[in-house]
Write a protein that holds these residues in place. Structure first.
Motif, PDB file in Angstrom:
ATOM      1  N   UNK A 114       0.832  -1.206   0.000  1.00 30.46           N
ATOM      2  CA  UNK A 114       0.000   0.000   0.000  1.00 30.46           C
ATOM      3  C   UNK A 114       0.866   1.255   0.000  1.00 30.46           C
ATOM      4  N   UNK A 115       1.878   1.278   0.866  1.00 27.24           N
ATOM      5  CA  UNK A 115       2.786   2.430   0.916  1.00 27.24           C
ATOM      6  C   UNK A 115       3.455   2.665  -0.431  1.00 27.24           C
ATOM      7  N   UNK A 116       3.786   1.582  -1.125  1.00 25.70           N
ATOM      8  CA  UNK A 116       4.450   1.698  -2.425  1.00 25.70           C
ATOM      9  C   UNK A 116       3.613   2.458  -3.450  1.00 25.70           C
ATOM     10  N   UNK A 117       2.329   2.568  -3.184  1.00 27.52           N
ATOM     11  CA  UNK A 117       1.440   3.229  -4.143  1.00 27.52           C
ATOM     12  C   UNK A 117       0.828   4.488  -3.535  1.00 27.52           C
ATOM     13  N   UNK A 118       1.640   5.177  -2.738  1.00 26.05           N
ATOM     14  CA  UNK A 118       1.241   6.457  -2.159  1.00 26.05           C
ATOM     15  C   UNK A 118       2.317   7.490  -2.457  1.00 26.05           C
ATOM     16  N   UNK A 119       2.088   8.705  -2.013  1.00 20.09           N
ATOM     17  CA  UNK A 119       3.086   9.777  -2.146  1.00 20.09           C
ATOM     18  C   UNK A 119       3.923   9.919  -0.881  1.00 20.09           C
ATOM     19  N   UNK A 120       3.784   8.989   0.061  1.00 19.48           N
ATOM     20  CA  UNK A 120       4.557   9.051   1.298  1.00 19.48           C
ATOM     21  C   UNK A 120       5.994   8.611   1.028  1.00 19.48           C
ATOM     22  N   UNK A 121       6.944   9.367   1.516  1.00 13.59           N
ATOM     23  CA  UNK A 121       8.361   9.080   1.263  1.00 13.59           C
ATOM     24  C   UNK A 121       8.926   8.281   2.437  1.00 13.59           C
ATOM     25  N   UNK A 122       8.756   6.959   2.387  1.00 16.97           N
ATOM     26  CA  UNK A 122       9.199   6.083   3.478  1.00 16.97           C
ATOM     27  C   UNK A 122      10.397   5.251   3.023  1.00 16.97           C
ATOM     28  N   UNK A 123      11.407   5.184   3.876  1.00 15.09           N
ATOM     29  CA  UNK A 123      12.600   4.377   3.599  1.00 15.09           C
ATOM     30  C   UNK A 123      12.928   3.578   4.851  1.00 15.09           C
ATOM     31  N   UNK A 124      13.122   2.255   4.690  1.00 17.78           N
ATOM     32  CA  UNK A 124      13.475   1.395   5.813  1.00 17.78           C
ATOM     33  C   UNK A 124      14.759   0.632   5.498  1.00 17.78           C
ATOM     34  N   UNK A 125      15.788   0.881   6.258  1.00 14.08           N
ATOM     35  CA  UNK A 125      17.057   0.153   6.175  1.00 14.08           C
ATOM     36  C   UNK A 125      17.709   0.294   4.797  1.00 14.08           C
ATOM     37  N   UNK A 126      18.924  -0.226   4.693  1.00 13.85           N
ATOM     38  CA  UNK A 126      19.649  -0.235   3.427  1.00 13.85           C
ATOM     39  C   UNK A 126      20.439  -1.529   3.307  1.00 13.85           C
ATOM     40  N   UNK A 127      20.671  -1.952   2.071  1.00  8.40           N
ATOM     41  CA  UNK A 127      21.500  -3.135   1.843  1.00  8.40           C
ATOM     42  C   UNK A 127      22.886  -2.831   2.407  1.00  8.40           C
TER      43      UNK A 127
END
Length: 207
Positions: A114-127
């Motif tokens: 759901x978040x992937x299809x919003x305008x919310x700029x969310x980032x969790x962790x990194x490789x």
């Protein structure tokens, strides 16, 4: 499957960190190990128009879950079956899991999709040791604009492995961000060259 599998625990007194929280990262890694190549295959020109093109009619997704599930029935069924396959593989070959872990997997997965299809700029962790996000709304947003990139449903790990990860155009290190300084340098050089050139014009006649 969950009801009949000996590797899925159901009793509340059997809940533990090992069988409830530990499987969650494994679920997402295994899920996208299958989904990312499948998604990439859906973009092949021979099948794209028949299945996945429907989802990409929304170039800039904004409606959350409405846009997330707005897919061809074949794609929807395969995506849901992939959840079952993931639970089977993790519980069979990695460790026994509790039913609560499966429910958390589905709930968290639904939230991330759901978040992937919003305008919310969310980032969790990194490789680790890279600037590539494990999960980022911008990554899927980039996929809708540049379809031959960022095929992962939940995480970008397998795109990193496949070489299909592409940063958002506004992110440092993206192709677009590298072009802008180059364009500015070229423009500045042109202006500098023009400034060094003698001004040629006609003198105004007086009297």
């Amino acid at each position: 499957f969950m009801a009949s599998s000996a590797n899925v625990l159901w009793k509340l007194n059997q809940i533990s960190v090992t069988n409830t929280l530990l499987p969650l990262p494994a679920f997402f890694v295994v899920y996208d190990a299958f989904y990312a190549p499948f998604h990439r295959a859906l973009h092949h020109r021979s099948v794209y128009a028949f299945v996945h093109k429907h989802h990409h009619r929304q170039v800039v997704p904004t409606r959350g879950n409405t846009d997330a599930i707005n897919v061809h029935p074949f794609e929807f069924v395969m995506g849901e079956y992939n959840h079952i396959l993931t639970i089977f593989l993790v519980s069979r070959y990695l460790l026994p899991i509790h039913a609560v872990a499966c429910l958390l997997f589905l709930a968290i997965g639904g939230c991330l999709a759901t978040l992937n299809h919003t305008r919310l700029d969310c980032v969790f962790l990194r490789v680790p040791f890279t600037s590539i996000p494990v999960f980022a709304v911008r990554a899927h947003d980039t996929h809708h604009v540049i379809p031959n990139s960022n095929y992962g449903q939940y995480i970008m790990l397998w795109d990193w492995v496949m070489g299909t990860f592409r940063p958002h155009p506004q992110d440092p290190g993206s192709i677009e961000s590298r072009r802008k300084p180059a364009a500015r340098c070229k423009l500045q050089a042109e202006h500098s060259h023009e400034a060094d050139m003698p001004v040629v014009g006609t003198k105004e006649k007086i009297g």
